[in-house]
Write a protein that holds these residues in place. Structure first.
Motif, PDB file in Angstrom:
ATOM      1  N   LEU A  59       0.852  -1.194   0.000  1.00 30.70           N
ATOM      2  CA  LEU A  59       0.000   0.000   0.000  1.00 30.70           C
ATOM      3  C   LEU A  59       0.889   1.246   0.000  1.00 30.70           C
ATOM      4  O   LEU A  59       1.595   1.518   0.960  1.00 30.70           O
ATOM      5  CB  LEU A  59      -0.913  -0.002   1.234  1.00 30.70           C
ATOM      6  CG  LEU A  59      -1.902   1.150   1.345  1.00 30.70           C
ATOM      7  CD1 LEU A  59      -2.922   1.105   0.214  1.00 30.70           C
ATOM      8  CD2 LEU A  59      -2.606   1.102   2.697  1.00 30.70           C
ATOM      9  N   ASN A  60       0.851   1.974  -1.100  1.00 25.89           N
ATOM     10  CA  ASN A  60       1.718   3.145  -1.257  1.00 25.89           C
ATOM     11  C   ASN A  60       1.068   4.381  -0.637  1.00 25.89           C
ATOM     12  O   ASN A  60       0.245   5.040  -1.257  1.00 25.89           O
ATOM     13  CB  ASN A  60       2.008   3.386  -2.743  1.00 25.89           C
ATOM     14  CG  ASN A  60       2.951   4.539  -2.960  1.00 25.89           C
ATOM     15  OD1 ASN A  60       3.464   5.134  -2.023  1.00 25.89           O
ATOM     16  ND2 ASN A  60       3.176   4.868  -4.219  1.00 25.89           N
ATOM     17  N   TRP A  66      -2.934   8.304  -2.988  1.00 25.19           N
ATOM     18  CA  TRP A  66      -3.221   8.178  -1.554  1.00 25.19           C
ATOM     19  C   TRP A  66      -3.538   9.546  -0.955  1.00 25.19           C
ATOM     20  O   TRP A  66      -4.501   9.713  -0.219  1.00 25.19           O
ATOM     21  CB  TRP A  66      -2.035   7.531  -0.832  1.00 25.19           C
ATOM     22  CG  TRP A  66      -2.240   7.453   0.643  1.00 25.19           C
ATOM     23  CD1 TRP A  66      -1.773   8.318   1.593  1.00 25.19           C
ATOM     24  CD2 TRP A  66      -2.994   6.471   1.359  1.00 25.19           C
ATOM     25  NE1 TRP A  66      -2.180   7.940   2.842  1.00 25.19           N
ATOM     26  CE2 TRP A  66      -2.930   6.797   2.728  1.00 25.19           C
ATOM     27  CE3 TRP A  66      -3.716   5.339   0.983  1.00 25.19           C
ATOM     28  CZ2 TRP A  66      -3.556   6.041   3.712  1.00 25.19           C
ATOM     29  CZ3 TRP A  66      -4.328   4.585   1.964  1.00 25.19           C
ATOM     30  CH2 TRP A  66      -4.247   4.945   3.314  1.00 25.19           C
ATOM     31  N   ARG A  67      -2.707  10.529  -1.292  1.00 28.33           N
ATOM     32  CA  ARG A  67      -2.888  11.868  -0.720  1.00 28.33           C
ATOM     33  C   ARG A  67      -4.207  12.502  -1.145  1.00 28.33           C
ATOM     34  O   ARG A  67      -4.770  13.315  -0.417  1.00 28.33           O
ATOM     35  CB  ARG A  67      -1.703  12.766  -1.090  1.00 28.33           C
ATOM     36  CG  ARG A  67      -0.407  12.363  -0.384  1.00 28.33           C
ATOM     37  CD  ARG A  67       0.680  13.417  -0.520  1.00 28.33           C
ATOM     38  NE  ARG A  67       1.033  13.727  -1.891  1.00 28.33           N
ATOM     39  CZ  ARG A  67       1.987  13.123  -2.579  1.00 28.33           C
ATOM     40  NH1 ARG A  67       2.708  12.160  -2.036  1.00 28.33           N
ATOM     41  NH2 ARG A  67       2.253  13.486  -3.807  1.00 28.33           N
ATOM     42  N   ALA A  72     -11.302   9.617   5.387  1.00 26.90           N
ATOM     43  CA  ALA A  72     -12.151   8.502   5.821  1.00 26.90           C
ATOM     44  C   ALA A  72     -11.857   7.247   5.010  1.00 26.90           C
ATOM     45  O   ALA A  72     -11.878   6.126   5.535  1.00 26.90           O
ATOM     46  CB  ALA A  72     -13.622   8.878   5.700  1.00 26.90           C
ATOM     47  N   VAL A  73     -11.556   7.424   3.733  1.00 22.27           N
ATOM     48  CA  VAL A  73     -11.206   6.279   2.871  1.00 22.27           C
ATOM     49  C   VAL A  73      -9.835   5.752   3.286  1.00 22.27           C
ATOM     50  O   VAL A  73      -9.641   4.538   3.409  1.00 22.27           O
ATOM     51  CB  VAL A  73     -11.228   6.689   1.379  1.00 22.27           C
ATOM     52  CG1 VAL A  73     -10.727   5.558   0.494  1.00 22.27           C
ATOM     53  CG2 VAL A  73     -12.636   7.110   0.973  1.00 22.27           C
ATOM     54  N   SER A  92      -4.262   2.607  -8.135  1.00 22.39           N
ATOM     55  CA  SER A  92      -3.084   3.472  -8.082  1.00 22.39           C
ATOM     56  C   SER A  92      -2.471   3.588  -6.691  1.00 22.39           C
ATOM     57  O   SER A  92      -1.401   4.176  -6.548  1.00 22.39           O
ATOM     58  CB  SER A  92      -3.421   4.858  -8.621  1.00 22.39           C
ATOM     59  OG  SER A  92      -3.760   4.766  -9.991  1.00 22.39           O
ATOM     60  N   VAL A  93      -3.122   3.041  -5.663  1.00 21.47           N
ATOM     61  CA  VAL A  93      -2.499   3.069  -4.334  1.00 21.47           C
ATOM     62  C   VAL A  93      -1.566   1.884  -4.119  1.00 21.47           C
ATOM     63  O   VAL A  93      -0.931   1.770  -3.078  1.00 21.47           O
ATOM     64  CB  VAL A  93      -3.519   3.145  -3.167  1.00 21.47           C
ATOM     65  CG1 VAL A  93      -4.367   4.389  -3.271  1.00 21.47           C
ATOM     66  CG2 VAL A  93      -4.345   1.888  -3.044  1.00 21.47           C
TER      67      VAL A  93
END
Length: 124
Positions: A59-60, A66-67, A72-73, A92-93
């Protein structure tokens, strides 16, 4: 080179994936590319990847995707199962590239030195 096909998972416009694909191509390594954007995340492969490298590494949390996620996600990623669900929903994460080597090993990210050792070992 006596190595079975390598499967490289990623996104074609990712700079690290581009570097990795070019690097493998220059060495004549047999590579099958799996495009997360077109083919989706293979949910059935996630448990093996997480077992090999850990869900925290897969998990990046440093990337743009991610940013941009709602806090909440982001907070939903508490363990392997919840992280896997998030990775399927937001490809993409996933840290890229994810590589399944012909010997069954899984690596995440691009490390030319480690990959050189791996290819040298496979050709023996």
């Amino acid at each position: 080179m006596n190595i079975s096909t390598i499967t490289l998972y990623g996104i074609p416009n990712c700079d690290t994936v581009k570097k990795a694909r070019a690097w493998l191509s220059e060495r004549g390594a047999p590579v099958q590319f799996h495009d997360f954007k077109k083919q989706g995340v293979p949910a059935e492969r996630l448990p093996a990847w997480m077992a090999a490298v850990g869900w925290e590494k897969l998990l990046n949390r440093q990337g743009t995707t991610w940013r941009k996620l709602d806090p909440a996600v982001q907070a939903r990623a508490q363990d392997a199962a919840s992280a896997a669900a998030l990775m399927v929903e937001h490809a993409s994460v996933i840290k890229r590239p994810v590589v399944e080597w012909g010997d069954g090993a899984v690596t995440v990210g691009f490390d030319a030195d480690a990959w050189n050792e791996r290819l040298a070992g496979a050709s023996k």
